[in-house]
Design a protein around this motif. Structure first.
Motif, PDB file in Angstrom:
ATOM      1  N   ASP A 165      37.538  36.170  28.707  1.00 50.58           N
ATOM      2  CA  ASP A 165      37.424  35.458  29.985  1.00 50.58           C
ATOM      3  C   ASP A 165      38.369  36.022  31.053  1.00 50.58           C
ATOM      4  O   ASP A 165      38.495  35.446  32.133  1.00 50.58           O
ATOM      5  CB  ASP A 165      37.641  33.939  29.806  1.00 50.58           C
ATOM      6  N   GLY A 166      39.028  37.139  30.726  1.00 45.87           N
ATOM      7  CA  GLY A 166      39.894  37.775  31.719  1.00 45.87           C
ATOM      8  C   GLY A 166      41.271  37.150  31.832  1.00 45.87           C
ATOM      9  O   GLY A 166      42.064  37.555  32.675  1.00 45.87           O
ATOM     10  N   LYS A 194      36.728  25.548  27.520  1.00 42.75           N
ATOM     11  CA  LYS A 194      37.580  25.463  28.705  1.00 42.75           C
ATOM     12  C   LYS A 194      38.165  26.847  29.013  1.00 42.75           C
ATOM     13  O   LYS A 194      39.389  27.058  29.012  1.00 42.75           O
ATOM     14  CB  LYS A 194      38.705  24.454  28.464  1.00 42.75           C
ATOM     15  N   ILE A 195      37.277  27.796  29.242  1.00 47.18           N
ATOM     16  CA  ILE A 195      37.720  29.153  29.509  1.00 47.18           C
ATOM     17  C   ILE A 195      38.225  29.276  30.953  1.00 47.18           C
ATOM     18  O   ILE A 195      37.906  28.443  31.799  1.00 47.18           O
ATOM     19  CB  ILE A 195      36.599  30.197  29.234  1.00 47.18           C
ATOM     20  N   ILE A 196      39.029  30.317  31.198  1.00 44.86           N
ATOM     21  CA  ILE A 196      39.637  30.524  32.526  1.00 44.86           C
ATOM     22  C   ILE A 196      39.097  31.843  33.062  1.00 44.86           C
ATOM     23  O   ILE A 196      39.740  32.879  32.993  1.00 44.86           O
ATOM     24  CB  ILE A 196      41.175  30.548  32.417  1.00 44.86           C
ATOM     25  N   ASP A 197      37.870  31.794  33.563  1.00 42.30           N
ATOM     26  CA  ASP A 197      37.171  33.009  33.982  1.00 42.30           C
ATOM     27  C   ASP A 197      37.314  33.168  35.489  1.00 42.30           C
ATOM     28  O   ASP A 197      36.398  32.855  36.252  1.00 42.30           O
ATOM     29  CB  ASP A 197      35.696  32.912  33.559  1.00 42.30           C
ATOM     30  N   GLU A 198      38.476  33.652  35.922  1.00 43.09           N
ATOM     31  CA  GLU A 198      38.807  33.758  37.348  1.00 43.09           C
ATOM     32  C   GLU A 198      37.761  34.583  38.098  1.00 43.09           C
ATOM     33  O   GLU A 198      37.387  34.282  39.217  1.00 43.09           O
ATOM     34  CB  GLU A 198      40.200  34.376  37.498  1.00 43.09           C
ATOM     35  N   MET A 254      43.178  31.734  42.071  1.00 45.32           N
ATOM     36  CA  MET A 254      42.573  30.501  42.557  1.00 45.32           C
ATOM     37  C   MET A 254      42.734  29.356  41.554  1.00 45.32           C
ATOM     38  O   MET A 254      42.978  28.223  41.944  1.00 45.32           O
ATOM     39  CB  MET A 254      41.089  30.731  42.843  1.00 45.32           C
ATOM     40  N   PHE A 255      42.582  29.653  40.267  1.00 39.86           N
ATOM     41  CA  PHE A 255      42.618  28.575  39.283  1.00 39.86           C
ATOM     42  C   PHE A 255      44.054  28.105  39.058  1.00 39.86           C
ATOM     43  O   PHE A 255      44.991  28.910  39.024  1.00 39.86           O
ATOM     44  CB  PHE A 255      42.012  29.037  37.952  1.00 39.86           C
ATOM     45  N   VAL A 312      32.833  36.777  35.321  1.00 36.58           N
ATOM     46  CA  VAL A 312      31.969  37.863  34.854  1.00 36.58           C
ATOM     47  C   VAL A 312      31.414  37.632  33.451  1.00 36.58           C
ATOM     48  O   VAL A 312      30.512  38.335  33.027  1.00 36.58           O
ATOM     49  CB  VAL A 312      32.683  39.238  34.858  1.00 36.58           C
ATOM     50  N   GLY A 313      31.939  36.655  32.731  1.00 36.87           N
ATOM     51  CA  GLY A 313      31.446  36.415  31.387  1.00 36.87           C
ATOM     52  C   GLY A 313      32.034  37.390  30.387  1.00 36.87           C
ATOM     53  O   GLY A 313      32.833  38.268  30.746  1.00 36.87           O
ATOM     54  N   PRO A 314      31.647  37.253  29.106  1.00 36.50           N
ATOM     55  CA  PRO A 314      32.306  38.018  28.036  1.00 36.50           C
ATOM     56  C   PRO A 314      31.842  39.473  27.940  1.00 36.50           C
ATOM     57  O   PRO A 314      31.380  39.922  26.904  1.00 36.50           O
ATOM     58  CB  PRO A 314      31.961  37.220  26.776  1.00 36.50           C
ATOM     59  N   LYS A 315      31.924  40.208  29.037  1.00 37.47           N
ATOM     60  CA  LYS A 315      31.577  41.637  29.064  1.00 37.47           C
ATOM     61  C   LYS A 315      32.733  42.369  29.746  1.00 37.47           C
ATOM     62  O   LYS A 315      32.646  42.697  30.931  1.00 37.47           O
ATOM     63  CB  LYS A 315      30.300  41.886  29.868  1.00 37.47           C
ATOM     64  N   PRO A 316      33.816  42.606  29.001  1.00 35.24           N
ATOM     65  CA  PRO A 316      35.033  43.118  29.649  1.00 35.24           C
ATOM     66  C   PRO A 316      34.835  44.426  30.401  1.00 35.24           C
ATOM     67  O   PRO A 316      35.520  44.675  31.387  1.00 35.24           O
ATOM     68  CB  PRO A 316      35.994  43.338  28.477  1.00 35.24           C
ATOM     69  N   TRP A 317      33.899  45.267  29.953  1.00 34.76           N
ATOM     70  CA  TRP A 317      33.758  46.573  30.582  1.00 34.76           C
ATOM     71  C   TRP A 317      33.089  46.456  31.951  1.00 34.76           C
ATOM     72  O   TRP A 317      33.127  47.395  32.747  1.00 34.76           O
ATOM     73  CB  TRP A 317      32.959  47.519  29.684  1.00 34.76           C
ATOM     74  N   ILE A 318      32.494  45.289  32.251  1.00 43.20           N
ATOM     75  CA  ILE A 318      31.886  45.084  33.577  1.00 43.20           C
ATOM     76  C   ILE A 318      32.943  44.555  34.540  1.00 43.20           C
ATOM     77  O   ILE A 318      33.013  44.959  35.697  1.00 43.20           O
ATOM     78  CB  ILE A 318      30.696  44.116  33.493  1.00 43.20           C
ATOM     79  N   GLY A 319      33.804  43.652  34.047  1.00 43.42           N
ATOM     80  CA  GLY A 319      34.837  43.040  34.902  1.00 43.42           C
ATOM     81  C   GLY A 319      35.743  44.070  35.511  1.00 43.42           C
ATOM     82  O   GLY A 319      36.259  43.876  36.579  1.00 43.42           O
TER      83      GLY A 319
END
Lengths: 90, 418
Positions: B345-346, B404-408, B85-86, B411-418
């Motif tokens: 930010d994925g 200016k993060i690109i968090d498509e 999307m971004f 989920v925020g800075p918790k990679p194990w949740i994304g």
């Protein structure tokens, strides 16, 4: 399946727990003036070691307590676990 | 270099295929190179290829700790797509899709590019609205997207669970028809063969153990096969990025996590698209050999192990059976794991660093394979020109300070949740 020793309940299988990430990350003291860089480091930057890692786990399907674990990220061996306000034995 | 064609195949048949040239050489490292690429995976090999082809820089070495193509480029589930999307992601991945379309011809190597379509299933009106929004964003960026109704999906995958009582009834979905798959080993080998033919040295079993930095400028690297001088170094080591960054006193917004995938025994053609069942943490495509190639979530804790645990395989396949109940009778052929360089930010990081002549390519999370051509292309540009290209200008390190993060995924800075 990891076997994780909850400091309150003893050894249980991994699927009773959820992960909480790097336990060495400290939130800056509330109200204290800090630089934006300090804040960015807290939010985004991690040591990400290959080897011993201090991390948070939550016994979410058990006693619901958060605790700390010392675990090897290369072998998955868990060296020790302890309560949040305690230190590891090793 | 020998050109591969049906004629060369016939010709070599007469000599029992004994006279084929080697696809790439096995050189000793030279004392000095103009550019050293660390990591002989897809991105590293592609970077070396585009350095030679687009920028005429051929005095290049690829240093690979193990063997080329043995890391994530051989461990992924081979999916290609640009359904983002971004704008930063859409432009970058769509540029890559265009490279994929002609890659077999360009490399003279059949990468088995298969634009079979990728379908993301939706299970509620809200999710259909979100997909309509994403599809419209894609189309505004010139990317193909079709919003599918329940009936249209039923025609494509009639064996999915379309009962009214299932936990996640299929409401519809978003499809990118040009999305699909490619044969991942062929991508690594095709890039390696062409890079080698233009003069790039592919040096395997050569681990980088240190860097020579003087006055903030790179002068060389220490390796298990001796020290090598260079003016520029590109890091393309995915899950091992932090290990090299530590040697350069760079702390990164990255965590290493293990992601597993698995394949079933081969069966006759059944699933003609790539299907993602996000609600059940499961996605699947059928390989040309007939195996169901399946994947899902990260194991969920920091790991450098390149192997995972059973609970996540069970979780992913439970989700898989919810959408494809007939898969319950498939036998599992094998499972494996790879180490993901999960950024906070994925989105990836393709940038210069605080050290003059050191360039960083990392943070691919679980989406690195589809980016192989575009990542190599922009990274080669960044290294050759000492300047980021417009396509990777947003994938900088500074964004974790500027905000200016690109968090498509949001989920925020918790990679194990994304």
């Amino acid at each position: 399946m990891l076997e994780i020793k909850c400091p309150y309940c003893g050894k249980r299988s991994q699927n009773e727990f959820s992960y909480g990430g790097d336990a060495t990350v400290k939130r800056p003291t509330l109200g204290k003036e800090i630089s934006t860089e300090d804040w960015d480091n807290f939010v985004y930057f991690r040591d990400n070691p290959r080897g011993k890692h201090t991390e948070l786990w939550h016994h979410v399907s058990g006693c619901r307590q958060w605790f700390k674990a010392s675990r090897d990220t290369a072998t998955h061996e868990i060296f020790d676990t302890c309560k949040m306000n305690e230190a590891f034995n090793e | 270099m020998q050109k591969y064609s049906v004629f060369s195949l016939v010709k070599n048949a007469f000599t029992n295929h004994q006279d084929w040239e080697v696809a790439w050489k096995d050189p000793e490292p030279k004392k000095e190179y103009d550019v050293i690429i660390i990591g002989g995976g897809g991105h590293g090999l592609a970077t070396a290829y585009y350095l030679a082809k687009e920028h005429s820089i051929t005095n290049v070495a690829i240093l690979e700790k193990g063997w080329i193509g043995g890391g994530n480029v051989g461990r992924n589930t081979t999916i290609l797509r640009s359904n983002y999307m971004f704008d930063s992601n859409a432009h970058f991945y769509e540029f890559g899709m265009k490279l994929w379309e002609t890659l077999s011809q360009e490399l003279n190597y059949n990468v088995m590019y298969s634009p079979r379509g990728i379908i993301n299933l939706a299970h509620s009106d809200a999710q259909m609205n979100a997909y309509a929004r994403r599809g419209n964003s894609m189309r505004l960026n010139g990317i193909d997207a079709i919003l599918l109704s329940r009936d249209e999906i039923k025609q494509m995958i009639p064996f999915a669970d379309f009962s009214e009582t299932c936990r996640f009834p299929i409401h519809g979905g978003l499809m990118q028809p040009r999305g699909g798959t490619a044969r991942h080993d062929a991508v690594a080998w095709g890039y390696a063969r062409q890079a080698d033919s233009m003069g790039v040295d592919i040096i395997q079993n050569c681990e980088v153990t240190g860097f020579d930095v003087n006055n903030g400028k790179i002068e060389g690297v220490q390796t298990s096969r001796g020290s090598i001088k260079t003016k520029k170094v590109g890091l393309c080591v995915a899950g091992s990025t932090t290990l090299l960054a530590d040697m350069l006193n760079m702390r990164l917004p990255i965590e290493a996590h293990v992601l597993q995938a698995c394949v079933s025994e081969p069966v006759k053609p059944l699933l003609h698209q790539v299907v993602t069942f996000g609600a059940g943490h499961f996605y699947c495509s059928q390989s040309d050999k007939g195996e169901m190639v399946m994947g899902g979530d990260l194991d969920g804790y920091n790991s450098y192990a390149q192997r995972g645990n059973m609970p996540m395989i069970q979780h992913v396949l439970t989700g898989g059976l919810a959408v494809f109940p007939n898969f319950s009778r498939l036998k599992m052929l094998r499972t494996w794991g790879g180490i993901m360089d999960m950024s906070m930010d994925g989105s990836p990081i393709i940038d210069k660093t605080h050290i003059d002549g050191v360039y960083l390519n990392c943070g691919w999370c679980y989406g690195g394979f589809k980016a192989t051509p575009s990542s190599g292309w922009v990274f080669a540009h960044t290294i050759a020109q000492d300047k980021v290209h417009e396509l990777n200008s947003d994938f900088n390190l500074e964004r974790f300070h500027s905000g200016k993060i690109i968090d498509e995924k949001g989920v925020g800075p918790k990679p194990w949740i994304g």
